[in-house]
Design an enzyme around this catalytic site. Structure first.
Site, PDB file in Angstrom:
ATOM      1  N   TRP A  24       0.852  -1.195   0.000  1.00 42.80           N
ATOM      2  CA  TRP A  24       0.000   0.000   0.000  1.00 42.80           C
ATOM      3  C   TRP A  24       0.887   1.244   0.000  1.00 42.80           C
ATOM      4  CZ3 TRP A  24      -1.750   3.304   4.464  1.00 42.80           C
ATOM      5  CH2 TRP A  24      -2.754   4.212   4.075  1.00 42.80           C
ATOM      6  N   ASP A  47       1.864  -8.799  -0.033  1.00 42.70           N
ATOM      7  CA  ASP A  47       0.477  -8.417   0.228  1.00 42.70           C
ATOM      8  C   ASP A  47       0.048  -7.320  -0.744  1.00 42.70           C
ATOM      9  OD1 ASP A  47      -1.904  -8.547   2.113  1.00 42.70           O
ATOM     10  OD2 ASP A  47      -1.446  -6.399   2.144  1.00 42.70           O
ATOM     11  N   TYR A  52      -4.800  -0.693  -4.352  1.00 45.12           N
ATOM     12  CA  TYR A  52      -3.494  -0.015  -4.270  1.00 45.12           C
ATOM     13  C   TYR A  52      -3.022   0.477  -5.638  1.00 45.12           C
ATOM     14  CZ  TYR A  52      -3.363  -2.585   0.199  1.00 45.12           C
ATOM     15  OH  TYR A  52      -3.652  -3.126   1.434  1.00 45.12           O
ATOM     16  N   LYS A  81      -6.915  -8.476  -2.773  1.00 46.04           N
ATOM     17  CA  LYS A  81      -8.152  -8.139  -2.066  1.00 46.04           C
ATOM     18  C   LYS A  81      -9.235  -7.625  -3.018  1.00 46.04           C
ATOM     19  CE  LYS A  81      -5.166  -6.708   1.738  1.00 46.04           C
ATOM     20  NZ  LYS A  81      -3.982  -6.216   1.051  1.00 46.04           N
ATOM     21  N   HIS A 114     -11.789  -6.801   1.227  1.00 48.93           N
ATOM     22  CA  HIS A 114     -10.954  -5.733   1.774  1.00 48.93           C
ATOM     23  C   HIS A 114     -11.609  -5.007   2.953  1.00 48.93           C
ATOM     24  CE1 HIS A 114      -7.506  -2.895   0.303  1.00 48.93           C
ATOM     25  NE2 HIS A 114      -7.611  -2.865   1.606  1.00 48.93           N
ATOM     26  N   SER A 158     -10.842  -8.764   5.711  1.00 47.77           N
ATOM     27  CA  SER A 158      -9.948  -7.743   6.248  1.00 47.77           C
ATOM     28  C   SER A 158     -10.822  -6.696   6.932  1.00 47.77           C
ATOM     29  CB  SER A 158      -9.148  -7.120   5.100  1.00 47.77           C
ATOM     30  OG  SER A 158      -8.208  -6.192   5.587  1.00 47.77           O
ATOM     31  N   LEU A 209       4.176  -1.393  11.974  1.00 48.80           N
ATOM     32  CA  LEU A 209       5.091  -0.346  12.462  1.00 48.80           C
ATOM     33  C   LEU A 209       4.336   0.968  12.668  1.00 48.80           C
ATOM     34  CD1 LEU A 209       8.028  -1.087   9.970  1.00 48.80           C
ATOM     35  CD2 LEU A 209       7.636  -2.073  12.239  1.00 48.80           C
ATOM     36  N   THR A 258       9.911   0.608   0.668  1.00 47.96           N
ATOM     37  CA  THR A 258      10.518   0.516  -0.664  1.00 47.96           C
ATOM     38  C   THR A 258      12.012   0.812  -0.547  1.00 47.96           C
ATOM     39  OG1 THR A 258       9.894   2.820  -1.065  1.00 47.96           O
ATOM     40  CG2 THR A 258       8.405   1.142  -1.912  1.00 47.96           C
ATOM     41  N   GLU A 265      16.229  -4.966   6.995  1.00 50.46           N
ATOM     42  CA  GLU A 265      16.124  -4.899   8.464  1.00 50.46           C
ATOM     43  C   GLU A 265      14.829  -5.544   8.963  1.00 50.46           C
ATOM     44  OE1 GLU A 265      14.879  -1.330  11.339  1.00 50.46           O
ATOM     45  OE2 GLU A 265      16.780  -0.907  10.344  1.00 50.46           O
TER      46      GLU A 265
END
Length: 315
Positions: A24, A47, A52, A81, A114, A158, A209, A258, A265
């Site tokens: 997304w 995903d 999107y 979705k 979705h 979702s 996050l 991206t 990480e």
């Protein structure tokens, strides 16, 4: 040795990789490179969603990865979705066919409804005037047919509350395999998580996050002092600790990036764990949902008159 938690098992018997790359707000021109980088680094779960508006570019990137023998189709777990404008049972198979065409695939590993929301066919954007009353049972029946056809190896939902998921489970022939929802240390989804666990529905967490790159809401999830204290003690980044927390809670996580350094990480979460004493501190983090979906609420249109009704009190 830490329990790696690299996969979770779905109620279909399929294995879902525990860390997936979210796409997304990954703009065309950037998302293809992010997919290539991620798969080469070791991601096996992507995903996606029609909404999107980047599935064509993702498809081109996947095609190249397959042609270059970096990975084969069976090794990847690809989710997409169904958007709100395609809830009519006749439109559901067409929507998946369109997604498969864009992704250049014969099947998706998981296809999700979705939102528990229906909008006028062909409408663009999130204008409340396009809201229609939702009919989840008939849309789900069409989703079940996609599972029967093999074009969706698993189906799910979702953004479903505990109550909406319970209602769906009662009427479904094929139970949803997954409920993908906002989930991070500052929104643990305690009630929904327990319910999903009791029913064999896998919880998958978006915004693990707190979606720090999003401009239209303020996210301080990664700045939380408890999270940062734990990260310092473990010698890890706050992002890594937030992701590892999700895995240890039992949900898959879908960090979006991206940036090659962060993509790398975010996958380095398997060979260490958060010890019990530090893990317990997470229950002291104040809870607040980030995503405001007021655009799905209207005093006369659609199915929901308030956010309280939309989330069935889980706010």
């Amino acid at each position: 040795m830490a329990n790696a938690i690299k996969v979770f098992e779905l109620n279909t018997g399929a294995k879902i990789p525990s860390v997936g790359l979210g796409t997304w707000q990954a703009s065309p021109g950037v998302v293809g490179d992010a997919i290539s980088t991620a798969v080469k680094i070791g991601y096996r779960h992507i995903d996606c969603a029609q909404m999107y508006d980047n599935e064509k570019e993702i498809g081109a990137a996947l095609k190249k990865l397959f042609e270059d023998n970096v990975v084969n189709r069976e090794e990847l777990f690809i989710t997409s979705k169904l958007w709100c404008t395609d809830h009519d049972p006749h439109d559901v198979p067409e929507a998946l066919n369109r997604t498969l065409q864009h992704l250049q695939l014969d099947y998706v590993d998981l296809y999700l409804m979705h939102w528990p929301v229906r909008m006028k066919k062909g409408s663009v954007g999130l204008n409340p005037e396009n809201l229609l009353p939702v009919d989840i049972p008939s849309t789900w029946k069409a989703m079940e047919a996609l599972y029967d056809s093999g074009k969706a190896r698993a189906i799910g939902v979702s953004n479903f509350s505990t109550k909406k998921l319970a209602t769906l489970l009662e009427l479904s022939r094929i139970p949803p395999a997954v409920n993908q929802v906002e989930c991070h240390p500052s929104w643990r989804q305690a009630k929904l998580r327990e319910f999903c666990k009791s029913k064999g529905v896998h919880l998958s967490g978006y915004f693990p996050l707190g979606s720090p790159g999003t401009t239209w809401f303020k996210s301080d999830v990664l700045k939380n002092p408890i999270l940062n204290t734990v990260a310092e003690k473990l010698g890890k980044s706050p992002a890594q600790v937030a992701l590892r927390w999700g895995l240890q809670m039992g949900n898959s996580v879908l960090p979006k990036s991206t940036n090659e350094g962060r993509i790398r990480e975010n996958l380095d979460v398997f060979d260490w764990s958060i010890p019990e004493d530090l893990f317990a501190k997470f229950s002291d983090i104040e809870q607040a949902r980030l995503l405001d979906v007021s655009f799905f609420v209207h005093e006369t249109l659609g199915s929901y008159r308030s956010l309280e009704e939309f989330w069935d009190g889980e706010m």
